[in-house]
Design a protein around this motif. Sequence first.
Motif, PDB file in Angstrom:
ATOM      1  N   ILE A  51      12.833  18.689 -10.248  1.00  0.00           N
ATOM      2  CA  ILE A  51      13.954  19.618 -10.437  1.00  0.00           C
ATOM      3  C   ILE A  51      14.669  19.860  -9.106  1.00  0.00           C
ATOM      4  N   VAL A  52      13.906  20.165  -8.071  1.00  0.00           N
ATOM      5  CA  VAL A  52      14.525  20.427  -6.772  1.00  0.00           C
ATOM      6  C   VAL A  52      15.160  19.148  -6.214  1.00  0.00           C
ATOM      7  N   SER A  53      14.517  18.009  -6.440  1.00  0.00           N
ATOM      8  CA  SER A  53      15.082  16.733  -5.982  1.00  0.00           C
ATOM      9  C   SER A  53      16.402  16.436  -6.688  1.00  0.00           C
ATOM     10  N   GLU A  54      16.446  16.674  -7.980  1.00  0.00           N
ATOM     11  CA  GLU A  54      17.702  16.465  -8.725  1.00  0.00           C
ATOM     12  C   GLU A  54      18.777  17.425  -8.224  1.00  0.00           C
ATOM     13  N   ALA A  55      18.401  18.679  -7.934  1.00  0.00           N
ATOM     14  CA  ALA A  55      19.368  19.668  -7.444  1.00  0.00           C
ATOM     15  C   ALA A  55      19.974  19.227  -6.112  1.00  0.00           C
ATOM     16  N   PHE A  56      19.203  18.491  -5.322  1.00  0.00           N
ATOM     17  CA  PHE A  56      19.693  17.969  -4.043  1.00  0.00           C
ATOM     18  C   PHE A  56      20.976  17.167  -4.227  1.00  0.00           C
ATOM     19  N   PHE A  57      21.105  16.511  -5.364  1.00  0.00           N
ATOM     20  CA  PHE A  57      22.263  15.663  -5.602  1.00  0.00           C
ATOM     21  C   PHE A  57      23.534  16.460  -5.880  1.00  0.00           C
ATOM     22  N   ARG A  58      23.448  17.801  -5.839  1.00  0.00           N
ATOM     23  CA  ARG A  58      24.665  18.621  -5.789  1.00  0.00           C
ATOM     24  C   ARG A  58      25.449  18.270  -4.532  1.00  0.00           C
ATOM     25  N   PHE A  59      24.733  17.891  -3.488  1.00  0.00           N
ATOM     26  CA  PHE A  59      25.333  17.623  -2.189  1.00  0.00           C
ATOM     27  C   PHE A  59      25.615  16.137  -1.974  1.00  0.00           C
ATOM     28  N   ARG A  60      25.238  15.290  -2.924  1.00  0.00           N
ATOM     29  CA  ARG A  60      25.440  13.829  -2.819  1.00  0.00           C
ATOM     30  C   ARG A  60      25.974  13.326  -4.140  1.00  0.00           C
ATOM     31  N   LYS A  61      27.220  13.528  -4.383  1.00  0.00           N
ATOM     32  CA  LYS A  61      27.810  13.226  -5.685  1.00  0.00           C
ATOM     33  C   LYS A  61      27.848  11.735  -6.024  1.00  0.00           C
ATOM     34  N   ALA A  62      27.774  10.884  -5.026  1.00  0.00           N
ATOM     35  CA  ALA A  62      27.923   9.450  -5.272  1.00  0.00           C
ATOM     36  C   ALA A  62      26.635   8.767  -5.713  1.00  0.00           C
ATOM     37  N   SER A  63      25.555   9.529  -5.858  1.00  0.00           N
ATOM     38  CA  SER A  63      24.283   8.899  -6.150  1.00  0.00           C
ATOM     39  C   SER A  63      23.485   9.754  -7.133  1.00  0.00           C
ATOM     40  N   SER A  64      22.305   9.254  -7.478  1.00  0.00           N
ATOM     41  CA  SER A  64      21.404  10.014  -8.340  1.00  0.00           C
ATOM     42  C   SER A  64      19.974   9.631  -7.993  1.00  0.00           C
ATOM     43  N   LEU A  65      19.042  10.459  -8.410  1.00  0.00           N
ATOM     44  CA  LEU A  65      17.639  10.155  -8.176  1.00  0.00           C
ATOM     45  C   LEU A  65      17.253   8.862  -8.892  1.00  0.00           C
ATOM     46  N   ASP A  66      17.797   8.648 -10.091  1.00  0.00           N
ATOM     47  CA  ASP A  66      17.518   7.401 -10.813  1.00  0.00           C
ATOM     48  C   ASP A  66      17.997   6.188 -10.014  1.00  0.00           C
ATOM     49  N   THR A  67      19.211   6.258  -9.491  1.00  0.00           N
ATOM     50  CA  THR A  67      19.756   5.148  -8.705  1.00  0.00           C
ATOM     51  C   THR A  67      18.923   4.910  -7.456  1.00  0.00           C
ATOM     52  N   GLU A  68      18.609   5.985  -6.740  1.00  0.00           N
ATOM     53  CA  GLU A  68      17.816   5.854  -5.513  1.00  0.00           C
ATOM     54  C   GLU A  68      16.412   5.335  -5.815  1.00  0.00           C
ATOM     55  N   THR A  69      15.844   5.748  -6.947  1.00  0.00           N
ATOM     56  CA  THR A  69      14.521   5.266  -7.346  1.00  0.00           C
ATOM     57  C   THR A  69      14.566   3.767  -7.631  1.00  0.00           C
ATOM     58  N   MET A  70      15.590   3.321  -8.330  1.00  0.00           N
ATOM     59  CA  MET A  70      15.708   1.891  -8.625  1.00  0.00           C
ATOM     60  C   MET A  70      15.938   1.086  -7.350  1.00  0.00           C
ATOM     61  N   ASN A  71      16.719   1.624  -6.408  1.00  0.00           N
ATOM     62  CA  ASN A  71      16.919   0.945  -5.128  1.00  0.00           C
ATOM     63  C   ASN A  71      15.601   0.809  -4.369  1.00  0.00           C
ATOM     64  N   LYS A  72      14.827   1.886  -4.325  1.00  0.00           N
ATOM     65  CA  LYS A  72      13.547   1.870  -3.622  1.00  0.00           C
ATOM     66  C   LYS A  72      12.555   0.953  -4.331  1.00  0.00           C
ATOM     67  N   LEU A  73      12.561   0.958  -5.668  1.00  0.00           N
ATOM     68  CA  LEU A  73      11.683   0.073  -6.426  1.00  0.00           C
ATOM     69  C   LEU A  73      11.980  -1.386  -6.118  1.00  0.00           C
ATOM     70  N   ALA A  74      13.255  -1.722  -5.998  1.00  0.00           N
ATOM     71  CA  ALA A  74      13.626  -3.105  -5.663  1.00  0.00           C
ATOM     72  C   ALA A  74      13.051  -3.506  -4.305  1.00  0.00           C
ATOM     73  N   ILE A  75      13.073  -2.586  -3.347  1.00  0.00           N
ATOM     74  CA  ILE A  75      12.480  -2.850  -2.030  1.00  0.00           C
ATOM     75  C   ILE A  75      10.972  -3.047  -2.169  1.00  0.00           C
ATOM     76  N   ASN A  76      10.327  -2.145  -2.899  1.00  0.00           N
ATOM     77  CA  ASN A  76       8.869  -2.236  -3.072  1.00  0.00           C
ATOM     78  C   ASN A  76       8.450  -3.518  -3.771  1.00  0.00           C
ATOM     79  N   LYS A  77       9.247  -3.977  -4.715  1.00  0.00           N
ATOM     80  CA  LYS A  77       8.919  -5.211  -5.430  1.00  0.00           C
ATOM     81  C   LYS A  77       8.929  -6.425  -4.507  1.00  0.00           C
ATOM     82  N   LYS A  78       9.723  -6.373  -3.458  1.00  0.00           N
ATOM     83  CA  LYS A  78       9.819  -7.491  -2.520  1.00  0.00           C
ATOM     84  C   LYS A  78       8.743  -7.440  -1.448  1.00  0.00           C
ATOM     85  N   ARG A  79       8.055  -6.322  -1.337  1.00  0.00           N
ATOM     86  CA  ARG A  79       7.042  -6.173  -0.292  1.00  0.00           C
ATOM     87  C   ARG A  79       5.790  -6.982  -0.612  1.00  0.00           C
TER      88      ARG A  79
END
Length: 102
Positions: free
Chosen positions: A55-83
């Motif tokens: 909940i608090v993490s999602e609220a953070f995106f009040r200050f970052r309108k161009a992104s979302s926790l889902d998007t950032e999670t998928m970006n990070k997952l893509a990095i982890n998959k390559k590790r």
Amino acid sequence: MRVKHEVIRWHRKTFPRIAMDALLGKLREECLELVEAIDSKITDDIVEEMADVRIVSEAFFRFRKASSLDTETMNKLAINKKRVWGKEDDKGNRGRDRQAKD
């Protein structure tokens, strides 16, 4: 995205003037409570604290309108998959191979 929008709508109504510092302080607090719940090994408490962190993490995106926790999670997952991951231990954990390049 539905969760993000619902959280942000509620958060704006409940905390209309919150500053980023206060929000990050709340995130730290919720993360510490999650660690305490993990240490207690009480599954229901762990799940509840995970939800608070989200909940608090999602609220953070009040200050970052161009992104979302889902998007950032998928970006990070893509990095982890390559590790390159190390060998599995007796508990099923696999640490990252620090020698390998990401």
